[in-house]
Write a protein that holds these residues in place. Sequence first.
Motif, PDB file in Angstrom:
ATOM      1  N   VAL A 104       0.852  -1.197   0.000  1.00 30.71           N
ATOM      2  CA  VAL A 104       0.000   0.000   0.000  1.00 30.71           C
ATOM      3  C   VAL A 104       0.884   1.242   0.000  1.00 30.71           C
ATOM      4  O   VAL A 104       0.655   2.185  -0.775  1.00 30.71           O
ATOM      5  CB  VAL A 104      -0.959  -0.006   1.209  1.00 30.71           C
ATOM      6  CG1 VAL A 104      -1.660   1.332   1.373  1.00 30.71           C
ATOM      7  CG2 VAL A 104      -1.969  -1.136   1.077  1.00 30.71           C
ATOM      8  N   VAL A 107       2.445   1.737  -3.483  1.00 31.87           N
ATOM      9  CA  VAL A 107       1.481   2.277  -4.446  1.00 31.87           C
ATOM     10  C   VAL A 107       1.236   3.757  -4.152  1.00 31.87           C
ATOM     11  O   VAL A 107       1.181   4.585  -5.064  1.00 31.87           O
ATOM     12  CB  VAL A 107       0.171   1.460  -4.432  1.00 31.87           C
ATOM     13  CG1 VAL A 107      -0.921   2.151  -5.245  1.00 31.87           C
ATOM     14  CG2 VAL A 107       0.420   0.051  -4.955  1.00 31.87           C
ATOM     15  N   ARG A 108       1.122   4.099  -2.876  1.00 32.11           N
ATOM     16  CA  ARG A 108       0.930   5.505  -2.486  1.00 32.11           C
ATOM     17  C   ARG A 108       2.101   6.363  -2.975  1.00 32.11           C
ATOM     18  O   ARG A 108       1.890   7.458  -3.519  1.00 32.11           O
ATOM     19  CB  ARG A 108       0.774   5.598  -0.969  1.00 32.11           C
ATOM     20  CG  ARG A 108       0.365   6.975  -0.486  1.00 32.11           C
ATOM     21  CD  ARG A 108       0.078   7.002   1.011  1.00 32.11           C
ATOM     22  NE  ARG A 108      -1.163   6.279   1.292  1.00 32.11           N
ATOM     23  CZ  ARG A 108      -1.238   5.190   2.051  1.00 32.11           C
ATOM     24  NH1 ARG A 108      -0.175   4.671   2.609  1.00 32.11           N
ATOM     25  NH2 ARG A 108      -2.404   4.607   2.267  1.00 32.11           N
ATOM     26  N   LEU A 111       1.887   6.866  -6.795  1.00 30.57           N
ATOM     27  CA  LEU A 111       0.857   7.842  -7.148  1.00 30.57           C
ATOM     28  C   LEU A 111       1.304   9.263  -6.788  1.00 30.57           C
ATOM     29  O   LEU A 111       1.081  10.205  -7.555  1.00 30.57           O
ATOM     30  CB  LEU A 111      -0.464   7.501  -6.469  1.00 30.57           C
ATOM     31  CG  LEU A 111      -1.151   6.261  -7.044  1.00 30.57           C
ATOM     32  CD1 LEU A 111      -2.268   5.795  -6.129  1.00 30.57           C
ATOM     33  CD2 LEU A 111      -1.681   6.528  -8.423  1.00 30.57           C
ATOM     34  N   ALA A 119      -4.090  10.938  -3.298  1.00 31.78           N
ATOM     35  CA  ALA A 119      -4.735   9.674  -3.703  1.00 31.78           C
ATOM     36  C   ALA A 119      -5.100   8.852  -2.467  1.00 31.78           C
ATOM     37  O   ALA A 119      -4.406   8.880  -1.451  1.00 31.78           O
ATOM     38  CB  ALA A 119      -3.809   8.873  -4.609  1.00 31.78           C
ATOM     39  N   VAL A 121      -5.298   5.207  -1.042  1.00 39.59           N
ATOM     40  CA  VAL A 121      -4.703   3.900  -1.314  1.00 39.59           C
ATOM     41  C   VAL A 121      -4.887   3.051  -0.065  1.00 39.59           C
ATOM     42  O   VAL A 121      -4.566   3.479   1.038  1.00 39.59           O
ATOM     43  CB  VAL A 121      -3.191   4.023  -1.640  1.00 39.59           C
ATOM     44  CG1 VAL A 121      -2.611   2.667  -2.000  1.00 39.59           C
ATOM     45  CG2 VAL A 121      -2.947   5.044  -2.748  1.00 39.59           C
ATOM     46  N   ARG A 122      -5.413   1.848  -0.249  1.00 40.30           N
ATOM     47  CA  ARG A 122      -5.645   0.952   0.896  1.00 40.30           C
ATOM     48  C   ARG A 122      -5.810  -0.478   0.410  1.00 40.30           C
ATOM     49  O   ARG A 122      -5.994  -0.717  -0.783  1.00 40.30           O
ATOM     50  CB  ARG A 122      -6.874   1.390   1.679  1.00 40.30           C
ATOM     51  CG  ARG A 122      -8.143   1.425   0.843  1.00 40.30           C
ATOM     52  CD  ARG A 122      -9.350   1.755   1.708  1.00 40.30           C
ATOM     53  NE  ARG A 122     -10.549   2.027   0.978  1.00 40.30           N
ATOM     54  CZ  ARG A 122     -11.276   1.144   0.302  1.00 40.30           C
ATOM     55  NH1 ARG A 122     -10.900  -0.121   0.251  1.00 40.30           N
ATOM     56  NH2 ARG A 122     -12.376   1.492  -0.323  1.00 40.30           N
ATOM     57  N   VAL A 135      -4.706  -4.125  -3.855  1.00 40.35           N
ATOM     58  CA  VAL A 135      -4.595  -2.774  -3.330  1.00 40.35           C
ATOM     59  C   VAL A 135      -5.554  -1.900  -4.139  1.00 40.35           C
ATOM     60  O   VAL A 135      -5.433  -1.819  -5.357  1.00 40.35           O
ATOM     61  CB  VAL A 135      -3.152  -2.212  -3.462  1.00 40.35           C
ATOM     62  CG1 VAL A 135      -3.097  -0.753  -3.039  1.00 40.35           C
ATOM     63  CG2 VAL A 135      -2.166  -3.040  -2.655  1.00 40.35           C
ATOM     64  N   TYR A 137      -6.915   1.766  -5.231  1.00 42.32           N
ATOM     65  CA  TYR A 137      -6.412   3.135  -5.245  1.00 42.32           C
ATOM     66  C   TYR A 137      -7.311   4.002  -6.103  1.00 42.32           C
ATOM     67  O   TYR A 137      -7.983   3.523  -7.014  1.00 42.32           O
ATOM     68  CB  TYR A 137      -4.958   3.201  -5.717  1.00 42.32           C
ATOM     69  CG  TYR A 137      -4.719   2.795  -7.152  1.00 42.32           C
ATOM     70  CD1 TYR A 137      -4.726   3.736  -8.178  1.00 42.32           C
ATOM     71  CD2 TYR A 137      -4.451   1.470  -7.486  1.00 42.32           C
ATOM     72  CE1 TYR A 137      -4.486   3.366  -9.495  1.00 42.32           C
ATOM     73  CE2 TYR A 137      -4.211   1.090  -8.796  1.00 42.32           C
ATOM     74  CZ  TYR A 137      -4.219   2.049  -9.790  1.00 42.32           C
ATOM     75  OH  TYR A 137      -3.985   1.676 -11.090  1.00 42.32           O
ATOM     76  N   TYR A 150      -7.552  -1.032  -9.118  1.00 45.68           N
ATOM     77  CA  TYR A 150      -6.775  -1.804  -8.153  1.00 45.68           C
ATOM     78  C   TYR A 150      -5.524  -2.371  -8.805  1.00 45.68           C
ATOM     79  O   TYR A 150      -5.384  -2.392 -10.023  1.00 45.68           O
ATOM     80  CB  TYR A 150      -7.601  -2.941  -7.545  1.00 45.68           C
ATOM     81  CG  TYR A 150      -8.107  -3.954  -8.550  1.00 45.68           C
ATOM     82  CD1 TYR A 150      -7.327  -5.052  -8.911  1.00 45.68           C
ATOM     83  CD2 TYR A 150      -9.362  -3.825  -9.127  1.00 45.68           C
ATOM     84  CE1 TYR A 150      -7.789  -5.985  -9.824  1.00 45.68           C
ATOM     85  CE2 TYR A 150      -9.832  -4.759 -10.030  1.00 45.68           C
ATOM     86  CZ  TYR A 150      -9.042  -5.841 -10.378  1.00 45.68           C
ATOM     87  OH  TYR A 150      -9.514  -6.767 -11.281  1.00 45.68           O
TER      88      TYR A 150
END
Length: 174
Positions: A104, A107-108, A111, A119, A121-122, A135, A137, A150
Motif C-alpha cells: 500500500v 502504491v501511495r 501515485l 490519492a 490507497v488501501r 490494493v 487506489y 486496483y
Amino acid sequence: MITVLVLAGAGALVRTGIPHTAQPNGVYVCVTDDSQTEEEQATAVALCDREALDESSRKPLPSPAGTDQDAATRVWRALLDAICTPGGGDLICRAPRPATEADVDMVRRVLHDQGFPDAIVRLARPDDPAPAGAVMYAAALPGGACIATYAEMGEGPRRAEITGPLLDGGCLAP
C-alpha cells in the motif's frame, strides 16, 4: 442475474451474466467460461457484481475535457514497473500474492510521484470492486473524473479506469 450462453469459438462455452445491480439504463456484462472451476466462476461473478454496484454508485463521467487518459496511462505504467520489475530487476509478475501494508505504501509513493499526493490507497475490502488481496487506489483528476481501480501484487495493476466520482463526490471511500 440474467445469464446468456454463447458459443465463443473453439468449442468454448461462455456464460455472460448481467448482474441485478446494473443501472436500470445501463448494462454491465460478466463473462466466465467452462474451463473455470465452479469456485473460480463464483469468485469472478461476485467480483463482477461488486464492479457493477460500484459503477451504479458513481456520477456520470464529466465531459471528455474532464478526463485525462494520459494521466491514467502514466499511472498504470508507473505501477506496472513498480510492481512487476521493482528496481529495474527481473519480471516478478508471475507470482501472485496478497498485498501487504508495505505494498500500500509503495502504491501511495508511486501515485504521489505521478502527481497525485492526495490519492486514496488501501487494502481492498470484501465489498470493493477488486479481488481479495489487492490494493485499491483512486485519484481525482482536475476535470472532476477519477482514476479508480486496483493492483494485484505479482500480477500488476488493472488497467487504469477513468470513472465518474462517487455520489458523495469522492473517488473511493477511505
